[in-house]
Design a protein around this motif. Structure first.
Motif, short mmCIF file in Angstrom:
data_model
loop_
_atom_site.label_atom_id
_atom_site.label_comp_id
_atom_site.label_asym_id
_atom_site.label_seq_id
_atom_site.Cartn_x
_atom_site.Cartn_y
_atom_site.Cartn_z
N VAL A 71 1.36 4.30 15.65
CA VAL A 71 2.51 3.67 15.01
C VAL A 71 2.20 3.50 13.52
O VAL A 71 1.13 3.01 13.16
CB VAL A 71 2.81 2.31 15.66
CG1 VAL A 71 3.86 1.53 14.87
CG2 VAL A 71 3.24 2.50 17.11
N GLY A 72 3.12 3.92 12.67
CA GLY A 72 2.93 3.75 11.23
C GLY A 72 3.44 2.40 10.78
O GLY A 72 4.42 1.88 11.32
N LEU A 73 2.77 1.82 9.77
CA LEU A 73 3.21 0.53 9.24
C LEU A 73 3.58 0.68 7.78
O LEU A 73 2.79 1.18 6.98
CB LEU A 73 2.10 -0.52 9.36
CG LEU A 73 2.21 -1.47 10.55
CD1 LEU A 73 1.97 -0.69 11.84
CD2 LEU A 73 1.24 -2.62 10.44
N VAL A 74 4.78 0.20 7.44
CA VAL A 74 5.26 0.28 6.06
C VAL A 74 5.70 -1.12 5.62
O VAL A 74 6.42 -1.81 6.36
CB VAL A 74 6.46 1.24 5.94
CG1 VAL A 74 7.01 1.25 4.51
CG2 VAL A 74 6.06 2.66 6.36
N SER A 75 5.27 -1.51 4.44
CA SER A 75 5.78 -2.74 3.86
C SER A 75 6.11 -2.48 2.39
O SER A 75 5.92 -1.37 1.90
CB SER A 75 4.79 -3.89 4.03
OG SER A 75 5.40 -5.13 3.71
N GLY A 76 6.61 -3.48 1.73
CA GLY A 76 6.95 -3.30 0.33
C GLY A 76 7.72 -4.50 -0.18
O GLY A 76 7.97 -5.47 0.55
N GLY A 77 8.04 -4.44 -1.44
CA GLY A 77 8.76 -5.54 -2.07
C GLY A 77 8.56 -5.44 -3.57
O GLY A 77 7.97 -4.47 -4.07
N GLY A 78 9.03 -6.43 -4.28
CA GLY A 78 8.86 -6.43 -5.72
C GLY A 78 7.40 -6.44 -6.11
O GLY A 78 6.55 -6.96 -5.39
N SER A 79 7.08 -5.87 -7.27
CA SER A 79 5.71 -5.95 -7.78
C SER A 79 5.47 -7.35 -8.37
O SER A 79 6.38 -8.17 -8.45
CB SER A 79 5.49 -4.87 -8.85
OG SER A 79 5.51 -3.59 -8.24
N GLY A 80 4.25 -7.59 -8.80
CA GLY A 80 3.91 -8.89 -9.37
C GLY A 80 3.18 -9.79 -8.39
O GLY A 80 2.82 -10.92 -8.73
N HIS A 81 3.00 -9.27 -7.15
CA HIS A 81 2.33 -10.08 -6.12
C HIS A 81 0.99 -9.47 -5.73
O HIS A 81 0.47 -9.74 -4.65
CB HIS A 81 3.22 -10.18 -4.87
CG HIS A 81 4.60 -10.65 -5.15
ND1 HIS A 81 4.85 -11.88 -5.70
CD2 HIS A 81 5.81 -10.06 -4.97
CE1 HIS A 81 6.16 -12.04 -5.84
NE2 HIS A 81 6.76 -10.95 -5.42
N GLU A 82 0.44 -8.60 -6.57
CA GLU A 82 -0.77 -7.87 -6.24
C GLU A 82 -1.90 -8.82 -5.81
O GLU A 82 -2.01 -9.88 -6.38
CB GLU A 82 -1.19 -7.03 -7.45
CG GLU A 82 -0.25 -5.85 -7.72
CD GLU A 82 1.10 -6.28 -8.30
OE1 GLU A 82 1.17 -7.40 -8.86
OE2 GLU A 82 2.07 -5.54 -8.19
N PRO A 83 -2.70 -8.37 -4.82
CA PRO A 83 -2.79 -7.05 -4.22
C PRO A 83 -1.70 -6.70 -3.21
O PRO A 83 -1.64 -5.55 -2.79
CB PRO A 83 -4.15 -7.06 -3.52
CG PRO A 83 -4.38 -8.49 -3.17
CD PRO A 83 -3.80 -9.26 -4.33
N LEU A 84 -0.89 -7.66 -2.76
CA LEU A 84 0.24 -7.32 -1.88
C LEU A 84 1.12 -6.28 -2.59
O LEU A 84 1.43 -6.46 -3.77
CB LEU A 84 1.05 -8.60 -1.63
CG LEU A 84 2.20 -8.52 -0.65
CD1 LEU A 84 1.67 -8.67 0.75
CD2 LEU A 84 3.25 -9.60 -0.92
N HIS A 85 1.58 -5.22 -1.93
CA HIS A 85 1.28 -4.71 -0.61
C HIS A 85 0.33 -3.53 -0.69
O HIS A 85 -0.33 -3.21 0.30
CB HIS A 85 2.58 -4.22 0.06
CG HIS A 85 3.56 -5.30 0.32
ND1 HIS A 85 3.57 -6.07 1.47
CD2 HIS A 85 4.58 -5.79 -0.42
CE1 HIS A 85 4.56 -6.94 1.43
NE2 HIS A 85 5.18 -6.80 0.29
N ALA A 86 0.29 -2.84 -1.86
CA ALA A 86 -0.50 -1.61 -1.96
C ALA A 86 -1.97 -1.85 -1.66
O ALA A 86 -2.65 -0.97 -1.12
CB ALA A 86 -0.32 -0.98 -3.35
N GLY A 87 -2.46 -3.03 -1.97
CA GLY A 87 -3.85 -3.35 -1.71
C GLY A 87 -4.19 -3.45 -0.23
O GLY A 87 -5.36 -3.57 0.14
N PHE A 88 -3.18 -3.39 0.62
CA PHE A 88 -3.41 -3.46 2.06
C PHE A 88 -3.15 -2.13 2.76
O PHE A 88 -3.03 -2.06 3.98
CB PHE A 88 -2.54 -4.57 2.68
CG PHE A 88 -2.80 -5.92 2.08
CD1 PHE A 88 -4.08 -6.42 1.96
CD2 PHE A 88 -1.75 -6.72 1.62
CE1 PHE A 88 -4.34 -7.66 1.39
CE2 PHE A 88 -1.99 -7.96 1.04
CZ PHE A 88 -3.29 -8.44 0.93
N VAL A 89 -3.05 -1.06 1.97
CA VAL A 89 -2.91 0.28 2.54
C VAL A 89 -4.30 0.85 2.79
O VAL A 89 -5.16 0.79 1.91
CB VAL A 89 -2.12 1.20 1.59
CG1 VAL A 89 -2.13 2.64 2.10
CG2 VAL A 89 -0.69 0.70 1.43
N GLY A 90 -4.49 1.37 3.98
CA GLY A 90 -5.79 1.95 4.33
C GLY A 90 -5.95 1.97 5.83
O GLY A 90 -4.95 1.98 6.55
#
Lengths: 355, 355
Positions: A71-90
């Motif tokens: 199962v693939g997991l996708v999230s997202g939203g406005g930037s400015g909350h780093e590391p959320l969400h890109a920091g949790f890809v892996g």
């Protein structure tokens, strides 16, 4: 709209091409219009073992692409909350993340290819924080993905107990509890759980996680240029949102122990936490507060929970769901059971969370 | 002074007992006098699998105690730079860390028992950042440890190319390069290298690592109450120290690309980096700058190094050596070879660094 065949490939890493203009605010940025693109380009260059960046449209996906049969997991939203969400890809967490502009929802034409890139044939779960723009745009993208034959389930994170409705939200806002949803659902997916099962685990986390935050000083949004809100020299905002949305009340600045109690009590009450239960305690920094202060809050929060007879069996302390350089913190509590605890403990290898 | 027998035990975790007084500055602290004790108590509670805290005197050591037959690693310095150093105690890095008061050296009576606690019979390496107080107090403690029959070697980290002498330093200051020294020497110790060998590896890192930082806004030291230094609305301080010590010069605020060049060029020049070499590129946040901005700096720094023909083969981006909530960043470059790269890659399990 024909977005078929768009994948997140190693050739697609690029920053902005604009000449370096200095921002009007004093920040380590070039032209504020390029802030997200420049940052994502650096992020992708720093973590080539973990992620790939697609520039047009912008999204981040797992370096290895979708995992066949998972199962693939996708999230997202406005930037400015780093590391959320890109920091949790892996491995063990998200397969793709879709960053919007700062504090702005990503668009369906970004979200759809991210869903496509995350689909390994076993369907995709989208994890959406409850903000009106995010909800609408993810819904549109999901409809398009379903039309293309991808099985998609969606969950809505709404862990913030501070307010019922707010500036950008019908219902509760999704805040730092999102990290727990993404980590635990990610682990379930890596175990081979099917889409309905992964969605059910995510819903169980959402049902058992609550958060509340406080701001001591406002962030400065790059393209806006001034503080997002005004706080008096001696005032703090209790129940703040991660975009600087108003919270429950402004109160005079107080000692960390007292402020922590203003966060822990509504969270624990809302969860109806009782003696004998065990929890994950997550103290999240909003971006501009020293780590040392987060540990002060953690210590007090833990003691308050223990006074209720609650055992803190897992902990997380750090800047994970930020609001640019806002000063403040949030307290998140997740009620654990054996399964959630095991999924939390499962290996994870992302830029921001790794064990 | 009789400190024999002092160990870092599970029973010694304690915070302050003072009633929660609010600080005069708006921070998530209680009485500023308790800031370090409160924070360390929370830190130890959050990471019981990794560390133990001794309260009297204050130091942090590995949860499992000294590893028999392994060279022990001890570092320390003023608080306010978290997660340095306590965040690097665990497997594969430090065995003990000695935090002083904020921006103040720890005392010999703290350092000596930390050396004792880290000694597994194969000797202890102390890693000291080059500040006058730290150097003197570590020297005194080392003399006492040697008198007690512990074999001790010491290395001095002085990676900051910004200034030759400064407010608290004869010679160059030790800044973010310390992370690389502690990680790589830690890995060498875990491989079973003897004390002379671990010290030699640490010296090789020190010979090949350089850093330079910039501040956009000053931090507020809790017991002082105002900003550590004054910067104009349109000014940045290039070459800043991690205690807000003056750098090379104040310049008008500029775009991230230009500011990054002001940091990378002196670092690369000082290392005499040439084409064909490979490096670790570490962009460190000073505490109050959003992670997204650090990645902007990273992207530009990487391109500047690549323009010199240098390959960035390892990367680290985040808040590791901070100056409370100072806004700014530093760039650290470490010249790598096969051995240093392998030691950097070796497993590490600490609160702040884990892979």
């Amino acid at each position: 709209m024909n977005l078929r065949g768009l994948v997140c490939g190693p050739g697609s890493v690029a920053g902005s091409n604009s000449p370096a203009r200095r921002p009007e605010v004093k920040k380590l940025l070039n032209d504020p219009a390029d802030a997200v693109a420049d940052s994502l380009a650096g992020f992708a260059l720093a973590h080539p073992d973990l992620v790939r960046l697609s520039s047009t449209p912008v999204f981040v996906c797992r370096a290895g692409g979708a995992v066949t049969g998972k199962v693939g997991l996708v999230s997202g939203g406005g930037s400015g909350h780093e590391p959320l969400h890109a920091g949790f890809v892996g491995d063990g967490m998200l397969d793709a993340a879709v960053p919007g502009a700062v504090f702005t929802s990503p668009t369906p034409d970004q979200i759809l290819p991210a869903i496509q890139a995350a689909d390994g044939g076993a369907g995709v779960l989208t994890i959406v924080k409850n903000y009106t723009g995010d909800v609408l745009n993810f819904e549109t993208a999901v409809e398009l993905a379903v039309e293309e034959g991808i099985e998609v389930a969606s969950v809505l994170v709404n862990d913030d107990v501070a307010v019922e409705d707010s500036l950008y939200t019908a219902g509760r806002r999704g805040v730092a509890g999102t990290v727990a949803v993404e980590k635990i659902a990610g682990a379930a997916a890596y175990r081979g759980t099917d889409l309905a099962g992964v969605a059910a685990v995510a819903e169980r986390v959402i049902a058992n996680v609550r958060s509340m935050g406080v701001a001591l000083a406002a962030p400065v949004v790059p393209h806006v240029g001034g503080p997002s809100f005004d706080l008096g020299d001696d005032e703090i905002e209790v129940g703040i949102g991660i975009h600087g949305e108003p919270g429950r009340r402004r109160v005079p600045a107080a000692a960390a122990d007292a402020v922590t109690e203003m966060l822990v009590t509504p969270v624990a009450d809302d969860l109806d936490l009782g003696g004998g239960e065990r929890v994950l305690l997550f103290v999240n920094g909003m971006g501009g507060t020293p780590l040392s202060e987060l540990y002060v809050v953690y210590g007090r929060a833990r003691r308050l929970l223990e006074e209720r007879g609650v055992t803190v069996s897992r902990s997380l302390v750090g800047n994970y769901v930020t609001s640019l350089e806002m000063q403040g913190a949030s307290v998140t509590v997740l009620r654990l059971d054996d399964e959630l605890e095991a999924l939390w403990d499962a290996p994870v290898n992302t830029a921001a969370l790794r064990w």
